[in-house]
Design a protein around this motif. Structure first.
Motif, PDB file in Angstrom:
ATOM      1  N   TYR A 213       0.827  -1.203   0.000  1.00 53.67           N
ATOM      2  CA  TYR A 213       0.000   0.000   0.000  1.00 53.67           C
ATOM      3  C   TYR A 213       0.866   1.259   0.000  1.00 53.67           C
ATOM      4  CZ  TYR A 213      -3.306   3.548   1.661  1.00 53.67           C
ATOM      5  OH  TYR A 213      -4.058   4.678   1.806  1.00 53.67           O
ATOM      6  N   CYS A 256     -13.157  -5.152  -4.857  1.00 57.27           N
ATOM      7  CA  CYS A 256     -12.055  -5.926  -4.286  1.00 57.27           C
ATOM      8  C   CYS A 256     -12.454  -6.584  -2.961  1.00 57.27           C
ATOM      9  CB  CYS A 256     -10.829  -5.041  -4.095  1.00 57.27           C
ATOM     10  SG  CYS A 256     -10.099  -4.482  -5.650  1.00 57.27           S
ATOM     11  N   LEU A 269      -5.097  -9.881  -3.401  1.00 53.62           N
ATOM     12  CA  LEU A 269      -3.946  -8.997  -3.258  1.00 53.62           C
ATOM     13  C   LEU A 269      -2.933  -9.194  -4.381  1.00 53.62           C
ATOM     14  CD1 LEU A 269      -3.387  -9.198   0.604  1.00 53.62           C
ATOM     15  CD2 LEU A 269      -4.157  -7.204  -0.696  1.00 53.62           C
ATOM     16  N   MET A 272      -4.317  -7.511  -7.477  1.00 55.07           N
ATOM     17  CA  MET A 272      -4.313  -6.056  -7.349  1.00 55.07           C
ATOM     18  C   MET A 272      -2.906  -5.479  -7.450  1.00 55.07           C
ATOM     19  SD  MET A 272      -7.041  -5.658  -4.223  1.00 55.07           S
ATOM     20  CE  MET A 272      -6.949  -3.872  -4.180  1.00 55.07           C
ATOM     21  N   SER A 307      -7.125  -1.926  -1.879  1.00 57.19           N
ATOM     22  CA  SER A 307      -6.421  -2.918  -1.067  1.00 57.19           C
ATOM     23  C   SER A 307      -6.652  -2.718   0.426  1.00 57.19           C
ATOM     24  CB  SER A 307      -4.913  -2.856  -1.347  1.00 57.19           C
ATOM     25  OG  SER A 307      -4.350  -1.644  -0.873  1.00 57.19           O
TER      26      SER A 307
END
Length: 399
Positions: A213, A256, A269, A272, A307
């Motif tokens: 992130y 998501c 994850l 993404m 996320s």
């Protein structure tokens, strides 16, 4: 979904606007405070550092407080912090207001994640957490562009005054709609809660959050500057671009979270972060073309901010297995990891800008996010190994 989730989302909206609006008004603050862009970027990195340092300690210290009382009290402190920023007469005072607001955010998000999961059935926990963070995504859709617009009309100080009023309204909503008694795990002692960082499986998740992130913030911190200096957008046009960015964030957040409920956090994850890495690599070659930049920025927002609920869901799931007495602490540590990533990303971005140029931030961010993919796959391997051991134990017990 319980109406209490909407009250939490309203608070998340105010906090989300406070956190990210600086990206849109960074050039205006730098000009008014007579500092350069990398120095102004500290308003992002030090805010995040305030969250990172305060989240685990304050969450542990407030573990036995009534959740509704704590939530409302945090928002009152949030209002005061933004009033300090509004009245800041120098850059140092502005930094103090930002750090104080960040300290509130760290406790609120960690608490709200656990509260949201406990307000619904287990199979809906991912969507409940996503609903709370929808307040954050709506802030990106409307709050951040609105803050940029207010800055254009009345100056950047007006933005912080508006955020203070939002915080006050959200505090009232929480007092009205949150249940007086909210089920939560029995809090462990302070040292037991903080010891969650020593659990290797939890530490791996925190590292994934920090890099996956936070890595994108190497470039995101300077997005407004890229759009104005390279793409050629005016300050008012940047506000419109941020609206599209926020819409994409909202869609990514919802989709998501649903994907994580169906396919699991690991699959989600990996997909993404692969997409996000590729998007960040494309920033430099596409930056001069506004028709390419807008869809890229939208996909960027959907993957990066989408996320958040997935990572929060994953850390809660892992804590329930490896640190069941420290679920609150694990959630707060993950909030700390989010913001450690932001702080490190904004700091690293400043170094990249100072030594290279604005466009180099895209490639640097892509490298860091790509590395996090390896960590996700590694964590998934351990999950499968743990499940296999559990199955064998069940078979042996049954025999």
């Amino acid at each position: 979904m319980p109406i209490a989730l909407y009250a939490l989302a309203a608070a998340a909206f105010a906090i989300g606007m406070a956190e990210f609006v600086v990206v849109g008004i960074l050039p205006a603050i730098a000009t008014d405070m007579h500092v350069n862009i990398p120095t102004a970027g500290q308003l992002v990195s030090l805010y995040a550092l305030g969250v990172a340092l305060a989240a685990p300690l304050l969450t542990a210290a407030t573990g036995r407080l009534n959740r509704r009382t704590l939530s409302v009290g945090l928002m009152i402190c949030f209002v005061i912090a933004n009033l300090v920023a509004w009245q800041a007469h120098n850059y140092t005072m502005l930094l103090v207001g930002r750090v104080l607001a960040g300290m509130v955010q760290g406790v609120f998000y960690s608490m709200a994640t656990v509260v949201a999961a406990n307000l619904v059935s287990k199979e809906k926990s991912g969507r409940a957490i996503a609903m709370v963070f929808t307040g954050l995504t709506v802030a990106l859709v409307s709050g951040v562009p609105l803050g940029t617009f207010l800055s254009e009309l009345f100056g950047w100080r007006a933005t912080f005054l508006f955020i203070s009023l939002l915080g006050l309204a959200s505090a009232a909503a929480q007092w009205i709609f949150l249940p007086k008694k909210i089920e939560r795990p029995e809090p462990a002692k302070l040292i037991e809660q903080l010891s969650v960082i020593a659990v290797p499986r939890m530490l791996l998740v925190f590292l994934i959050t920090c890099l996956g992130y936070g890595g994108a913030f190497i470039a995101y911190t300077y997005l407004s500057e890229i759009l104005q200096k390279v793409t050629g957008f005016s300050a008012s046009a940047v506000s419109i671009v941020l609206v599209f960015y926020g819409i994409a964030v909202t869609l990514g957040n919802i989709y998501c979270a649903k994907l994580a409920d169906k396919k699991g956090p690991i699959f989600t994850l990996v997909a993404m972060f692969i997409t996000l890495s590729l998007v960040l690599l494309c920033i430099a070659p596409a930056a001069s073309n506004p028709y390419l930049m807008i869809p890229l920025i939208m996909l960027w927002g959907a993957m990066a901010f989408g996320s958040i609920p997935v990572l929060q869901l994953y850390v809660v799931q892992q804590a329930e297995k490896y640190a069941p007495k420290s679920v609150d602490a694990a959630s707060s540590m993950n909030i700390s990891a989010f913001n450690s990533g932001i702080a490190l990303g904004a700091w690293a971005g400043g170094i990249v800008v100072a030594h290279f140029d604005l466009l180099a931030t895209g490639a640097a961010a892509a490298i860091v996010v790509a590395f996090s993919i390896l960590l996700v796959l590694w964590s998934g391997y351990f999950d499968k190994k743990h499940s296999a051991i559990k199955i064998r134990q069940s078979v042996n017990d049954a025999a």
